[in-house]
Design a protein around this motif. Structure first.
Motif, mmCIF file in Angstrom:
data_model
loop_
_atom_site.group_PDB
_atom_site.id
_atom_site.type_symbol
_atom_site.label_atom_id
_atom_site.label_comp_id
_atom_site.label_asym_id
_atom_site.label_seq_id
_atom_site.Cartn_x
_atom_site.Cartn_y
_atom_site.Cartn_z
ATOM 1 N N LEU A 177 -4.429 -16.322 -15.553
ATOM 2 C CA LEU A 177 -5.252 -16.169 -14.395
ATOM 3 C C LEU A 177 -4.866 -16.851 -13.342
ATOM 4 O O LEU A 177 -4.420 -18.069 -13.490
ATOM 5 N N ARG A 178 -5.205 -16.523 -12.030
ATOM 6 C CA ARG A 178 -5.060 -17.138 -11.016
ATOM 7 C C ARG A 178 -6.464 -17.876 -10.871
ATOM 8 O O ARG A 178 -7.268 -17.774 -10.993
ATOM 9 N N PRO A 179 -6.437 -19.057 -9.819
ATOM 10 C CA PRO A 179 -7.481 -19.866 -9.600
ATOM 11 C C PRO A 179 -8.703 -18.972 -9.115
ATOM 12 O O PRO A 179 -8.318 -17.871 -8.424
ATOM 13 N N ALA A 180 -9.901 -19.439 -9.471
ATOM 14 C CA ALA A 180 -11.022 -18.703 -8.836
ATOM 15 C C ALA A 180 -10.915 -18.392 -7.357
ATOM 16 O O ALA A 180 -11.372 -17.350 -6.803
ATOM 17 N N SER A 181 -10.436 -19.557 -6.815
ATOM 18 C CA SER A 181 -10.304 -19.394 -5.033
ATOM 19 C C SER A 181 -9.709 -18.085 -4.627
ATOM 20 O O SER A 181 -9.779 -17.294 -3.612
ATOM 21 N N VAL A 182 -8.572 -17.639 -5.452
ATOM 22 C CA VAL A 182 -7.841 -16.622 -5.066
ATOM 23 C C VAL A 182 -8.195 -15.394 -5.878
ATOM 24 O O VAL A 182 -8.432 -14.311 -5.261
ATOM 25 N N ASP B 30 -14.523 -6.913 -6.854
ATOM 26 C CA ASP B 30 -13.770 -6.404 -6.155
ATOM 27 C C ASP B 30 -12.484 -5.964 -7.035
ATOM 28 O O ASP B 30 -11.667 -6.757 -7.428
ATOM 29 N N SER B 31 -12.574 -4.591 -7.031
ATOM 30 C CA SER B 31 -11.600 -3.861 -7.744
ATOM 31 C C SER B 31 -9.867 -4.160 -7.455
ATOM 32 O O SER B 31 -9.199 -4.120 -8.221
ATOM 33 N N TYR B 32 -9.922 -4.070 -6.115
ATOM 34 C CA TYR B 32 -8.459 -4.346 -5.558
ATOM 35 C C TYR B 32 -8.100 -5.663 -6.007
ATOM 36 O O TYR B 32 -6.949 -5.710 -6.531
ATOM 37 N N SER B 33 -8.842 -6.772 -5.825
ATOM 38 C CA SER B 33 -8.638 -7.904 -6.442
ATOM 39 C C SER B 33 -8.138 -8.130 -7.715
ATOM 40 O O SER B 33 -7.295 -8.708 -8.104
ATOM 41 N N TYR B 34 -8.962 -7.258 -8.618
ATOM 42 C CA TYR B 34 -8.916 -7.172 -10.035
ATOM 43 C C TYR B 34 -7.365 -6.944 -10.359
ATOM 44 O O TYR B 34 -6.409 -7.199 -11.116
ATOM 45 N N ARG B 35 -7.048 -5.850 -9.637
ATOM 46 C CA ARG B 35 -5.522 -5.070 -9.927
ATOM 47 C C ARG B 35 -4.441 -5.863 -9.293
ATOM 48 O O ARG B 35 -3.432 -6.137 -10.077
ATOM 49 N N HIS B 36 -4.717 -6.652 -8.173
ATOM 50 C CA HIS B 36 -3.536 -7.405 -7.511
ATOM 51 C C HIS B 36 -3.768 -8.961 -7.495
ATOM 52 O O HIS B 36 -2.651 -9.533 -7.354
ATOM 53 N N ASP B 37 -4.872 -9.537 -7.581
ATOM 54 C CA ASP B 37 -4.803 -10.869 -7.397
ATOM 55 C C ASP B 37 -5.412 -11.784 -8.622
ATOM 56 O O ASP B 37 -5.452 -12.960 -8.853
ATOM 57 N N TRP B 38 -5.987 -11.085 -9.640
ATOM 58 C CA TRP B 38 -6.451 -11.856 -10.809
ATOM 59 C C TRP B 38 -5.666 -12.678 -11.668
ATOM 60 O O TRP B 38 -5.603 -13.828 -12.100
ATOM 61 N N PHE B 39 -4.443 -11.718 -11.996
ATOM 62 C CA PHE B 39 -3.637 -12.373 -12.995
ATOM 63 C C PHE B 39 -2.340 -12.788 -12.474
ATOM 64 O O PHE B 39 -1.810 -12.301 -11.646
ATOM 65 N N LEU C 46 4.921 -12.679 -28.435
ATOM 66 C CA LEU C 46 4.003 -11.451 -28.302
ATOM 67 C C LEU C 46 2.687 -11.596 -27.177
ATOM 68 O O LEU C 46 1.960 -12.634 -27.489
ATOM 69 N N VAL C 47 2.832 -10.787 -26.061
ATOM 70 C CA VAL C 47 1.916 -11.039 -25.191
ATOM 71 C C VAL C 47 1.171 -9.915 -25.209
ATOM 72 O O VAL C 47 1.365 -8.515 -25.050
ATOM 73 N N ASP C 48 -0.343 -10.202 -25.049
ATOM 74 C CA ASP C 48 -1.300 -9.299 -24.685
ATOM 75 C C ASP C 48 -1.854 -9.233 -23.420
ATOM 76 O O ASP C 48 -1.889 -10.287 -22.962
ATOM 77 N N GLY C 49 -2.365 -8.111 -22.920
ATOM 78 C CA GLY C 49 -3.079 -8.251 -21.807
ATOM 79 C C GLY C 49 -3.270 -6.668 -20.941
ATOM 80 O O GLY C 49 -3.123 -5.741 -21.721
ATOM 81 N N THR C 50 -3.787 -6.849 -19.976
ATOM 82 C CA THR C 50 -4.060 -5.692 -18.922
ATOM 83 C C THR C 50 -3.208 -5.658 -17.727
ATOM 84 O O THR C 50 -2.669 -6.722 -17.248
ATOM 85 N N LEU C 51 -2.763 -4.441 -17.542
ATOM 86 C CA LEU C 51 -2.019 -4.176 -16.385
ATOM 87 C C LEU C 51 -0.681 -4.865 -16.320
ATOM 88 O O LEU C 51 -0.052 -5.162 -15.255
ATOM 89 N N ALA D 289 -9.393 -0.146 -10.623
ATOM 90 C CA ALA D 289 -8.043 -0.800 -10.781
ATOM 91 C C ALA D 289 -7.108 0.098 -11.463
ATOM 92 O O ALA D 289 -5.900 -0.147 -11.341
ATOM 93 N N PHE D 290 -7.419 0.941 -12.400
ATOM 94 C CA PHE D 290 -6.731 1.763 -13.153
ATOM 95 C C PHE D 290 -6.472 3.112 -12.811
ATOM 96 O O PHE D 290 -5.644 3.764 -13.360
ATOM 97 N N ASP D 291 -6.965 3.451 -11.478
ATOM 98 C CA ASP D 291 -6.859 4.855 -10.789
ATOM 99 C C ASP D 291 -5.260 5.000 -10.585
ATOM 100 O O ASP D 291 -4.714 6.151 -11.044
ATOM 101 N N ASP D 292 -4.569 4.064 -10.260
ATOM 102 C CA ASP D 292 -3.322 4.348 -9.900
ATOM 103 C C ASP D 292 -2.194 3.525 -10.810
ATOM 104 O O ASP D 292 -1.040 3.381 -10.562
#
Length: 195
Positions: free
Chosen positions: A65-70, A78-87, A132-137, A170-173
Motif C-alpha cells: 500500500l502507499r502511505p496513508a498521506s497519499v 474516494d473510489s478514484y483514490s482507491y483505483r489509482h493511489d492506494w496500491f 505468487l502475488v494476489d491482489g486487486t486491480l 473503481a471497478f467500472d472501467d
C-alpha cells in the motif's frame, strides 16, 4: 464464449498444472476484487506446488500500500483514490516482480497498521521458484508475469459481496487481461472462460 465448469479444487489443479509447465522462476498474479478473495485461491495453490518441488514465495498487494498521506489524501472513501493511489504497483514491480527473475524478492514493503515501512528482509527465490502475488486491480498495469489469473465477479455479485461499497466505482472501467479468466460468482463452482 465457452465456459468450462470447474470446482475450486480443479481450478487450483489447473493453475498448478500451468505453473508446472513453465521452466525456471515463475511470477504468477492472481487478481480479483476483494470480494472474490484472491488470496484464498493463492494460498490454496501453495502446497500443491511445493509438493511438486516448486518453492513458493507468497506476496500480497495489501503489503504494498502507499502511505496513508497519499492513500487518504481525498478522504477514506474516494473510489478514484482507491483505483489509482492506494496500491504501490511501482514498488511491487521494483521490489518483487523485476528482481524475482534474479532470485530475490522483498515480500512486503508497507505495514498499513503502523503506516510505516515493513522493514522486511529480501528473501531468495530458487531457480525453479514461484513468486505468487494476489491482489486487486493488478492486471491493467502491464506488470510482468508468466501467468495471470483474473477472478471475475458479475456486477450483481460484486455489489452483493463488497463490504466497502464506496470502492465499487473503481471497478467500472477496470478491464483486465489474463491468461486464465475465471467466472467466480460462486467460488465452489467457478467457470473457466475459454476462447
Amino acid at each position: 464464449m465457452k465456459v468450462r465448469p470447474l470446482t475450486f479444487d480443479t481450478l487450483v489443479a489447473e493453475i498448478v498444472t500451468r505453473v508446472q509447465a513453465l521452466p525456471g522462476r515463475v511470477r504468477v498474479l492472481i487478481d480479483g476484487a476483494p470480494a472474490a478473495e484472491p488470496g484464498t485461491l493463492a494460498d490454496a495453490v501453495v502446497e500443491p506446488l511445493r509438493a511438486l518441488g516448486r518453492p513458493v514465495q507468497r506476496v500480497s498487494v495489501e503489503d504494498f500500500l502507499r502511505p496513508a498521506s497519499v492513500r487518504l489524501e481525498h478522504g477514506r472513501t474516494d473510489s478514484y483514490s482507491y483505483r489509482h493511489d492506494w496500491f504501490d504497483f511501482g514498488g511491487l514491480q521494483r521490489e518483487v516482480l523485476d528482481p524475482a527473475m534474479d532470485g530475490k524478492v522483498l515480500p512486503s514493503l508497507w505495514n498499513a497498521a503502523t503506516d510505516r515501512a515493513s522493514r522486511a528482509e529480501y528473501v531468495d527465490v530458487p531457480e525453479n521458484g514461484v513468486v505468487l502475488v494476489d491482489g486487486t486491480l493488478l492486471l491493467d498495469r502491464w506488470l510482468p508475469a508468466e501467468l495471470t489469473v483474473h477472478l471475475w465477479l458479475s456486477p450483481g455479485a460484486l455489489k452483493r459481496k463488497t463490504a466497502e461499497e464506496w470502492t465499487l466505482p473503481a471497478f467500472d472501467d477496470y478491464d483486465p487481461v489474463a491468461d486464465l479468466f475465471v467466472r467466480y460468482d460462486h467460488p465452489e463452482r467457478p467457470g473457466l472462460v475459454e476462447s
